[in-house]
Scaffold this motif. Structure first.
Motif, mmCIF file in Angstrom:
data_model
loop_
_atom_site.group_PDB
_atom_site.id
_atom_site.type_symbol
_atom_site.label_atom_id
_atom_site.label_comp_id
_atom_site.label_asym_id
_atom_site.label_seq_id
_atom_site.Cartn_x
_atom_site.Cartn_y
_atom_site.Cartn_z
ATOM 1 N N THR A 1 0.815 -1.266 -0.101
ATOM 2 C CA THR A 1 -0.017 0.030 0.146
ATOM 3 C C THR A 1 0.971 1.025 0.069
ATOM 4 O O THR A 1 0.513 2.288 -0.575
ATOM 5 C CB THR A 1 -0.888 0.085 1.119
ATOM 6 O OG1 THR A 1 -0.296 0.109 2.424
ATOM 7 C CG2 THR A 1 -1.972 -1.162 1.163
ATOM 8 N N ALA B 1 0.693 3.914 -2.834
ATOM 9 C CA ALA B 1 0.398 5.439 -2.344
ATOM 10 C C ALA B 1 1.191 6.344 -2.952
ATOM 11 O O ALA B 1 0.976 7.401 -3.491
ATOM 12 C CB ALA B 1 0.183 5.388 -0.915
ATOM 13 N N GLY C 1 -3.599 1.164 -2.408
ATOM 14 C CA GLY C 1 -2.535 2.264 -2.108
ATOM 15 C C GLY C 1 -2.667 3.289 -3.102
ATOM 16 O O GLY C 1 -2.607 4.638 -2.791
ATOM 17 N N THR D 1 -0.751 4.326 5.292
ATOM 18 C CA THR D 1 -0.941 4.760 3.696
ATOM 19 C C THR D 1 -0.924 6.000 3.210
ATOM 20 O O THR D 1 -0.440 6.744 2.405
ATOM 21 C CB THR D 1 -1.897 4.001 3.197
ATOM 22 O OG1 THR D 1 -1.740 2.505 3.487
ATOM 23 C CG2 THR D 1 -2.202 3.875 1.467
#
Length: 279
Positions: free
Chosen positions: A85, A89, A170, A210
Motif C-alpha cells: 500500500t 500510495a 494504495g 498509507t
C-alpha cells in the motif's frame, strides 16, 4: 475575518458529520469529506484530497489503537501488506499531479460505486479455512477474541493476490485521498480469507500509514492547506470517536444500507460532472 471564521465553523460541523457517518457505516470519513469539500464548498480536488489524507491519518491513529489493544488487529499481516500500500500510495500521489479534476472525479465516482455495492454483499468469517504454505512461512495466521472470552484462530491463503490488490488500493488512496478500505477488505476478506472483523480492523490500522506516504508528496506540492486540513481533521476525528461510542448501542444495519444508496447517488453525480467537464 468573519467570513473565514464562518467558513471554518461550517467546515468543522460538516467534517464532524462526515466522521460520524463514516464511523457508523464503516465507510470512513474520507468518503464523505471529498464530496463535501468539492461539491458543497467548491474546493479544488487536489486540496480536498490533501485534507482527506490528513483526516485519514488522524482517524486511523485514534481508532486503530483501540482495536490493537483489544487484540483484533493482525499487526504482522498489516505491516506486511503496508509494503504494497505504501509503494502504491507514493506512486498514486505522483500520478495525481498529471490528472485534472474531471478525471479524478470519474475515478472517485467509480470507487464510490464499488464501495456502495459492497455494503449489500454479505460478509463471511471464513472459520476453518486452510491456509497456504506462504502464509504459514510468513506467519500471517492469528486469532481474535470472542465474546465468551475464548480466542478463535484462523489461517490465510492467496497472499500474492492480496498483496497485489493492496498495491492498487494504495495507488487509489494516493490519487483520491480515501483509505480505499473497500479494496483492502476485498483483498483480505475475499481473496486471503481473513475473518471480516479482523480484515476491517487491520485495514483501519493500515490506513494511517498509507495516508502518511501519500501526504508527504502532497505537502511537497503545497496541496495541504492548514485552513482546510485542520478543521477537517478535527471534525472527522471527533465524529469518528462519537460514532465509535454510538456503534456499541445502535443497530446501524439500516443506516448502512441507506447511506450506501446515498453514496451511489453521489457517485453518479461525480461521474456525470467529471464526464461533462464541470469540475
Amino acid at each position: 475575518m468573519t467570513t473565514v471564521l464562518v467558513f471554518t465553523l461550517i467546515l468543522l460541523v460538516g467534517a464532524y458529520a462526515a466522521g460520524l457517518l463514516g464511523s457508523l457505516t464503516g465507510l470512513g470519513g474520507g468518503v464523505v469529506v471529498i464530496p463535501l469539500l468539492t461539491l458543497c464548498f467548491g474546493v479544488d480536488f487536489h486540496y480536498a484530497v490533501g485534507a482527506a489524507l490528513v483526516a485519514s491519518i488522524a482517524t486511523s491513529s485514534g481508532s486503530g489503537s483501540a482495536y490493537v489493544k483489544e487484540g483484533i488487529t493482525n499487526i504482522r499481516l498489516g505491516m506486511f501488506l503496508e509494503i504494497a500500500t505504501t509503494i502504491g500510495a507514493v506512486a498514486g500521489a505522483m500520478v495525481a499531479v498529471y490528472l485534472n479534476n474531471n478525471m479524478i472525479a470519474v475515478i472517485y465516482g467509480l470507487v464510490l460505486i464499488l464501495t456502495g455495492v459492497m455494503q449489500f454483499v454479505k460478509k463471511q468469517d471464513h472459520i476453518g479455512e486452510r491456509g497456504s504454505e506462504m502464509a504459514r512461512r510468513l506467519r500471517l495466521y492469528g486469532s481474535w477474541p470472542q465474546k465468551d472470552g475464548t480466542w478463535q484462530s484462523y489461517e490465510l491463503r492467496n497472499v500474492a493476490g492480496g498483496f497485489g490488490i493492496m498495491g492498487i488500493a494504495g495507488m487509489l488512496s494516493g490519487i483520491l485521498g480515501i483509505g480505499s478500505g473497500v479494496l483492502k477488505v476485498i483483498a483480505m476478506d475475499n481473496m486471503m480469507k481473513v475473518p471480516f472483523k479482523v480484515s476491517t480492523t487491520t485495514s483501519n490500522f493500515m490506513m494511517g500509514v498509507t495516508a502518511c506516504a501519500s501526504a508527504v508528496v502532497y505537502i511537497q506540492r503545497g496541496n495541504i492547506t492548514p485552513g482546510i486540513a485542520c478543521p477537517v481533521m478535527i471534525g472527522v476525528l471527533l465524529g469518528a470517536l462519537t460514532g465509535a461510542r454510538l456503534l456499541k448501542r445502535l443497530d446501524v444495519r439500516v443506516l448502512r444500507r441507506v447511506f450506501a444508496v446515498a453514496v451511489l447517488a453521489v457517485a453518479a453525480n461525480m461521474i456525470y460532472m467529471g464526464v461533462t467537464g464541470k469540475f
